[in-house]
Design a protein around this motif. Structure first.
Motif, PDB file in Angstrom:
ATOM      1  N   THR A  33      35.111  10.380 -12.134  1.00 23.68           N
ATOM      2  CA  THR A  33      34.274  10.220 -10.947  1.00 23.68           C
ATOM      3  C   THR A  33      32.868  10.768 -11.168  1.00 23.68           C
ATOM      4  N   LEU A  34      32.696  11.542 -12.229  1.00 24.66           N
ATOM      5  CA  LEU A  34      31.405  12.184 -12.496  1.00 24.66           C
ATOM      6  C   LEU A  34      30.557  11.406 -13.490  1.00 24.66           C
ATOM      7  N   LEU A  35      31.056  10.283 -13.993  1.00 26.39           N
ATOM      8  CA  LEU A  35      30.257   9.455 -14.890  1.00 26.39           C
ATOM      9  C   LEU A  35      28.933   9.094 -14.214  1.00 26.39           C
ATOM     10  N   GLY A  36      27.837   9.247 -14.945  1.00 25.87           N
ATOM     11  CA  GLY A  36      26.522   8.925 -14.398  1.00 25.87           C
ATOM     12  C   GLY A  36      25.800  10.089 -13.740  1.00 25.87           C
ATOM     13  N   THR A  37      26.465  11.251 -13.584  1.00 26.07           N
ATOM     14  CA  THR A  37      25.797  12.425 -13.021  1.00 26.07           C
ATOM     15  C   THR A  37      24.746  12.940 -14.006  1.00 26.07           C
ATOM     16  N   VAL A  77      30.613  21.097 -25.663  1.00 29.14           N
ATOM     17  CA  VAL A  77      32.022  20.873 -25.330  1.00 29.14           C
ATOM     18  C   VAL A  77      32.163  19.627 -24.464  1.00 29.14           C
ATOM     19  N   GLY A  78      33.291  18.965 -24.600  1.00 36.57           N
ATOM     20  CA  GLY A  78      33.615  17.807 -23.764  1.00 36.57           C
ATOM     21  C   GLY A  78      35.113  17.736 -23.543  1.00 36.57           C
ATOM     22  N   ILE A  79      35.562  16.710 -22.830  1.00 35.94           N
ATOM     23  CA  ILE A  79      36.986  16.517 -22.535  1.00 35.94           C
ATOM     24  C   ILE A  79      37.453  15.238 -23.213  1.00 35.94           C
ATOM     25  N   TYR A  80      38.480  15.356 -24.057  1.00 39.82           N
ATOM     26  CA  TYR A  80      39.003  14.186 -24.752  1.00 39.82           C
ATOM     27  C   TYR A  80      39.731  13.290 -23.752  1.00 39.82           C
ATOM     28  N   VAL A  81      39.467  11.972 -23.818  1.00 43.79           N
ATOM     29  CA  VAL A  81      40.068  11.048 -22.857  1.00 43.79           C
ATOM     30  C   VAL A  81      40.985  10.016 -23.511  1.00 43.79           C
ATOM     31  N   GLY A  82      41.119  10.065 -24.836  1.00 42.48           N
ATOM     32  CA  GLY A  82      41.987   9.119 -25.529  1.00 42.48           C
ATOM     33  C   GLY A  82      41.210   8.092 -26.327  1.00 42.48           C
ATOM     34  N   ASP A  83      41.889   7.467 -27.282  1.00 43.43           N
ATOM     35  CA  ASP A  83      41.305   6.394 -28.081  1.00 43.43           C
ATOM     36  C   ASP A  83      40.039   6.831 -28.815  1.00 43.43           C
ATOM     37  N   GLY A  84      40.006   8.107 -29.239  1.00 47.20           N
ATOM     38  CA  GLY A  84      38.879   8.603 -30.015  1.00 47.20           C
ATOM     39  C   GLY A  84      37.628   8.874 -29.216  1.00 47.20           C
ATOM     40  N   ARG A  85      37.716   8.910 -27.883  1.00 43.66           N
ATOM     41  CA  ARG A  85      36.526   9.100 -27.054  1.00 43.66           C
ATOM     42  C   ARG A  85      36.644  10.383 -26.221  1.00 43.66           C
ATOM     43  N   PHE A  86      35.484  10.929 -25.868  1.00 43.93           N
ATOM     44  CA  PHE A  86      35.453  12.116 -25.030  1.00 43.93           C
ATOM     45  C   PHE A  86      34.357  11.971 -23.985  1.00 43.93           C
ATOM     46  N   LEU A  87      34.548  12.653 -22.862  1.00 42.52           N
ATOM     47  CA  LEU A  87      33.590  12.631 -21.757  1.00 42.52           C
ATOM     48  C   LEU A  87      32.807  13.927 -21.777  1.00 42.52           C
ATOM     49  N   HIS A  88      31.470  13.842 -21.583  1.00 48.06           N
ATOM     50  CA  HIS A  88      30.648  15.050 -21.664  1.00 48.06           C
ATOM     51  C   HIS A  88      29.299  14.829 -20.981  1.00 48.06           C
ATOM     52  N   ALA A  89      28.573  15.933 -20.813  1.00 53.53           N
ATOM     53  CA  ALA A  89      27.183  15.899 -20.340  1.00 53.53           C
ATOM     54  C   ALA A  89      26.320  16.152 -21.576  1.00 53.53           C
ATOM     55  N   PRO A  90      25.684  15.116 -22.135  1.00 47.38           N
ATOM     56  CA  PRO A  90      25.078  15.218 -23.460  1.00 47.38           C
ATOM     57  C   PRO A  90      23.881  16.170 -23.579  1.00 47.38           C
ATOM     58  N   SER A  91      22.794  15.867 -22.880  1.00 44.46           N
ATOM     59  CA  SER A  91      21.580  16.664 -23.045  1.00 44.46           C
ATOM     60  C   SER A  91      20.558  16.262 -21.985  1.00 44.46           C
ATOM     61  N   THR A  92      19.448  16.965 -21.932  1.00 44.56           N
ATOM     62  CA  THR A  92      18.397  16.705 -20.954  1.00 44.56           C
ATOM     63  C   THR A  92      17.940  15.247 -20.991  1.00 44.56           C
ATOM     64  N   GLY A  93      17.844  14.641 -19.816  1.00 40.26           N
ATOM     65  CA  GLY A  93      17.409  13.252 -19.715  1.00 40.26           C
ATOM     66  C   GLY A  93      18.538  12.246 -19.806  1.00 40.26           C
ATOM     67  N   ASP A 144      22.852  11.212 -18.831  1.00 39.07           N
ATOM     68  CA  ASP A 144      23.858  11.374 -17.782  1.00 39.07           C
ATOM     69  C   ASP A 144      25.237  11.605 -18.394  1.00 39.07           C
ATOM     70  N   VAL A 145      26.163  12.075 -17.554  1.00 43.77           N
ATOM     71  CA  VAL A 145      27.555  12.230 -17.979  1.00 43.77           C
ATOM     72  C   VAL A 145      28.070  10.872 -18.447  1.00 43.77           C
ATOM     73  N   ARG A 146      28.691  10.835 -19.610  1.00 42.86           N
ATOM     74  CA  ARG A 146      29.128   9.574 -20.207  1.00 42.86           C
ATOM     75  C   ARG A 146      30.257   9.831 -21.193  1.00 42.86           C
ATOM     76  N   THR A 147      30.782   8.787 -21.823  1.00 43.15           N
ATOM     77  CA  THR A 147      31.765   8.931 -22.885  1.00 43.15           C
ATOM     78  C   THR A 147      31.141   8.509 -24.210  1.00 43.15           C
ATOM     79  N   ASP A 148      31.586   9.160 -25.287  1.00 45.34           N
ATOM     80  CA  ASP A 148      31.144   8.834 -26.642  1.00 45.34           C
ATOM     81  C   ASP A 148      32.337   8.939 -27.589  1.00 45.34           C
ATOM     82  N   THR A 149      32.201   8.360 -28.767  1.00 43.95           N
ATOM     83  CA  THR A 149      33.248   8.479 -29.772  1.00 43.95           C
ATOM     84  C   THR A 149      33.051   9.752 -30.586  1.00 43.95           C
ATOM     85  N   LEU A 150      34.161  10.385 -30.966  1.00 42.30           N
ATOM     86  CA  LEU A 150      34.075  11.535 -31.861  1.00 42.30           C
ATOM     87  C   LEU A 150      34.651  11.202 -33.231  1.00 42.30           C
ATOM     88  N   LEU A 151      34.891   9.915 -33.482  1.00 39.80           N
ATOM     89  CA  LEU A 151      35.462   9.488 -34.757  1.00 39.80           C
ATOM     90  C   LEU A 151      34.397   9.177 -35.792  1.00 39.80           C
TER      91      LEU A 151
END
Length: 246
Positions: free
Chosen positions: A131-135, A205-221, A223-230
């Motif tokens: 629900t926080l995606l895009g924050t 730090v982020g939260i692993y969501v499955g399929d090699g992806r994690f949800l996190h707040a990346p950096s200034t500028g 938004d909260v999103r998912t990225d691959t850690l593979l």
């Protein structure tokens, strides 16, 4: 002696071809949203009327929300050059579609990971996170209204979804003695905390969501999103994970 003004009224400038193409592309993208919202294969049996109507309603709502976000830039002040407005429009469209696809991807990726979640705690955790995606990112932020930094986001999700209090900063989360240490990313499961850093020092730090992806707040500028850690940037920075007892 007066001179009659014989100049012709200024003709309105035509819309550049590139902008017309952009609008056409945007229209096609918006038109495709209803198709994205329906996950059934093309050769599957047709859904019941009530279900079909619900799917159409969701698709219409997605398209309406997208248009509502984009129209302000199309109707921007005439003092902004047309091509600048088109660039802003294209940027907004790209971000909205990326967020839409990311939400779908996270939902699909977690299905298998949640198969053994008998008490539903992991599902509750990930639903709150999604629900926080895009924050927007904000250094020191710990709430949806103020924005989040990486550890503020993780702490908020665990606290509000499950009542679990975590340390405030990422390096302290990474050293929790009461959370199982995981060094192999192949052993990760949905809900694990994943840590990143440089020169042996955790700084994200982020939260692993499955399929090699994690949800996190990346950096200034950003938004909260998912990225691959593979692979790629975050794949190179991955250091370890922790599994918090839920």
């Amino acid at each position: 002696m007066t001179t009659e003004n014989t100049s012709q009224p200024e003709q309105p400038k035509s819309i550049p071809t590139s902008f017309r193409r952009l609008l056409c592309g945007a229209a096609l993208a918006l038109a495709s949203l209803p198709a994205f919202a329906q996950n059934a294969p093309a050769d599957a049996a047709k859904p019941a009327p009530a279900r079909a109507e619900a799917q159409r309603s969701k698709a219409d709502a997605a398209a309406t929300a997208t248009l509502a976000a984009l129209l302000p830039h199309l109707a921007a002040s005439d003092t902004i050059p047309l091509m600048d407005r088109s660039a802003m429009f294209a940027g907004d469209l790209s971000r909205l579609i990326s967020a839409y696809d990311a939400s779908k991807g996270v939902a699909a990726a977690t299905d298998a990971a949640l198969a053994n979640d008998s008490d539903g705690k992991v599902q509750s955790l990930l639903r709150r996170a999604m629900t926080l995606l895009g924050t927007p990112y904000r250094w020191g932020g710990t709430s949806p209204d103020a924005g989040f930094d990486c550890s503020g986001l993780v702490g908020y999700v665990f606290r509000t979804a499950l009542g679990i209090e975590l340390p405030r900063v990422s390096r302290e989360m990474a050293s929790q003695a009461n959370a199982e240490l995981i060094n192999d990313r192949a052993a990760l499961v949905a809900g694990d905390l994943v840590f990143f850093g440089r020169r042996g020092r955790v700084d994200h730090v982020g939260i692993y969501v499955g399929d090699g992806r994690f949800l996190h707040a990346p950096s200034t500028g950003k938004d909260v999103r998912t990225d691959t850690l593979l692979s790629g940037y975050w794949g190179d920075k991955f250091m370890q994970a922790r599994r918090v007892a839920l």
